[in-house]
Design a protein around this motif. Sequence first.
Motif, PDB file in Angstrom:
ATOM      1  N   CYS A 145       0.830  -1.209   0.000  1.00  0.00           N
ATOM      2  CA  CYS A 145       0.000   0.000   0.000  1.00  0.00           C
ATOM      3  C   CYS A 145       0.862   1.256   0.000  1.00  0.00           C
ATOM      4  O   CYS A 145       0.604   2.186  -0.766  1.00  0.00           O
ATOM      5  N   LEU A 146       1.878   1.283   0.852  1.00  0.00           N
ATOM      6  CA  LEU A 146       2.764   2.449   0.893  1.00  0.00           C
ATOM      7  C   LEU A 146       3.493   2.625  -0.431  1.00  0.00           C
ATOM      8  O   LEU A 146       3.655   3.748  -0.914  1.00  0.00           O
ATOM      9  N   GLY A 147       3.932   1.533  -1.019  1.00  0.00           N
ATOM     10  CA  GLY A 147       4.608   1.600  -2.308  1.00  0.00           C
ATOM     11  C   GLY A 147       3.704   2.169  -3.387  1.00  0.00           C
ATOM     12  O   GLY A 147       4.126   2.990  -4.206  1.00  0.00           O
ATOM     13  N   LEU A 148       2.444   1.741  -3.401  1.00  0.00           N
ATOM     14  CA  LEU A 148       1.504   2.261  -4.396  1.00  0.00           C
ATOM     15  C   LEU A 148       1.223   3.737  -4.174  1.00  0.00           C
ATOM     16  O   LEU A 148       1.166   4.518  -5.133  1.00  0.00           O
ATOM     17  N   ILE A 149       1.057   4.127  -2.928  1.00  0.00           N
ATOM     18  CA  ILE A 149       0.795   5.538  -2.628  1.00  0.00           C
ATOM     19  C   ILE A 149       1.995   6.398  -2.999  1.00  0.00           C
ATOM     20  O   ILE A 149       1.856   7.417  -3.677  1.00  0.00           O
ATOM     21  N   ILE A 150       3.158   5.978  -2.597  1.00  0.00           N
ATOM     22  CA  ILE A 150       4.370   6.744  -2.911  1.00  0.00           C
ATOM     23  C   ILE A 150       4.599   6.768  -4.413  1.00  0.00           C
ATOM     24  O   ILE A 150       4.910   7.800  -4.994  1.00  0.00           O
ATOM     25  N   GLY A 151       4.423   5.636  -5.052  1.00  0.00           N
ATOM     26  CA  GLY A 151       4.618   5.552  -6.495  1.00  0.00           C
ATOM     27  C   GLY A 151       3.643   6.426  -7.268  1.00  0.00           C
ATOM     28  O   GLY A 151       4.003   7.059  -8.256  1.00  0.00           O
ATOM     29  N   ARG A 152       2.440   6.495  -6.819  1.00  0.00           N
ATOM     30  CA  ARG A 152       1.407   7.253  -7.539  1.00  0.00           C
ATOM     31  C   ARG A 152       1.569   8.755  -7.344  1.00  0.00           C
ATOM     32  O   ARG A 152       1.479   9.529  -8.280  1.00  0.00           O
ATOM     33  N   PHE A 153       1.812   9.191  -6.138  1.00  0.00           N
ATOM     34  CA  PHE A 153       1.784  10.620  -5.855  1.00  0.00           C
ATOM     35  C   PHE A 153       3.152  11.280  -5.740  1.00  0.00           C
ATOM     36  O   PHE A 153       3.267  12.465  -5.948  1.00  0.00           O
ATOM     37  N   LYS A 154       4.160  10.534  -5.398  1.00  0.00           N
ATOM     38  CA  LYS A 154       5.467  11.150  -5.183  1.00  0.00           C
ATOM     39  C   LYS A 154       6.437  10.924  -6.332  1.00  0.00           C
ATOM     40  O   LYS A 154       7.116  11.840  -6.761  1.00  0.00           O
ATOM     41  N   ILE A 155       6.544   9.702  -6.803  1.00  0.00           N
ATOM     42  CA  ILE A 155       7.563   9.397  -7.804  1.00  0.00           C
ATOM     43  C   ILE A 155       7.111   9.829  -9.194  1.00  0.00           C
ATOM     44  O   ILE A 155       7.830  10.502  -9.915  1.00  0.00           O
ATOM     45  N   PHE A 156       5.902   9.459  -9.597  1.00  0.00           N
ATOM     46  CA  PHE A 156       5.454   9.758 -10.939  1.00  0.00           C
ATOM     47  C   PHE A 156       4.810  11.136 -11.038  1.00  0.00           C
ATOM     48  O   PHE A 156       4.803  11.748 -12.082  1.00  0.00           O
ATOM     49  N   GLY A 157       4.277  11.647  -9.945  1.00  0.00           N
ATOM     50  CA  GLY A 157       3.614  12.952  -9.961  1.00  0.00           C
ATOM     51  C   GLY A 157       2.325  12.897 -10.760  1.00  0.00           C
ATOM     52  O   GLY A 157       2.025  11.930 -11.445  1.00  0.00           O
ATOM     53  N   ARG A 158       1.557  13.942 -10.667  1.00  0.00           N
ATOM     54  CA  ARG A 158       0.328  14.033 -11.450  1.00  0.00           C
ATOM     55  C   ARG A 158       0.638  14.722 -12.771  1.00  0.00           C
ATOM     56  O   ARG A 158       1.505  15.587 -12.840  1.00  0.00           O
ATOM     57  N   LYS A 159      -0.096  14.364 -13.805  1.00  0.00           N
ATOM     58  CA  LYS A 159       0.152  14.923 -15.130  1.00  0.00           C
ATOM     59  C   LYS A 159      -0.331  16.370 -15.222  1.00  0.00           C
ATOM     60  O   LYS A 159       0.255  17.188 -15.887  1.00  0.00           O
TER      61      LYS A 159
END
Length: 177
Positions: A153-167
């Motif tokens: 869950c933490l990996g998905l949250i970090i991956g979605r909002f922190k690493i890839f950023g929003r378009k």
Amino acid sequence: MRKFLIVSALFLPLVTFAHGGVSKLVGSTLVSLNQTPLSPQVGQDVQFAFTFTDTKFQQFKNLNFKLDVIDTAFNNPAADHLVYTTNVATDVNGNYIFKYIFPTSDYYDVELTFTDPTTDTSQTTGFLVQPIASSGRGGNWLMFLAAGFVGLCLGLIIGRFKIFGRKSGKDGPVDNL
């Protein structure tokens, strides 16, 4: 690099170990203990790393001492009984590593008796350990599954909002980090 961060976030809870330490000043000798695991279970191999130093952290090399493991009885010292004893010495770094498997969830005193190299007086100190009874029902697997789920869950949250950023955002494009 991003993939490494995601994989690390997913599996970090599965590769961590608990260990801890405490130090006691006994006479003019500082006795430090690092224990792994910090909360041992009955039947589990526990490692104790003892370090003997002076108050300026200079190690006492080849210091002879007696190590006793005593099964203690709460509020009844007469019922204490010795379960293990040995005479050992520290290595050239002032360390001694001791492994022990506790058979029950009683309180145990790991007691050290040595001659203080500075004052040439006999000293005794102890460290209290209480291993916990293992559930025997696969409790460790449940813990690993729960830790893995939290990591996922933490990996998905970090991956979605922190690493890839929003378009794009409300106020226009958002840059990737």
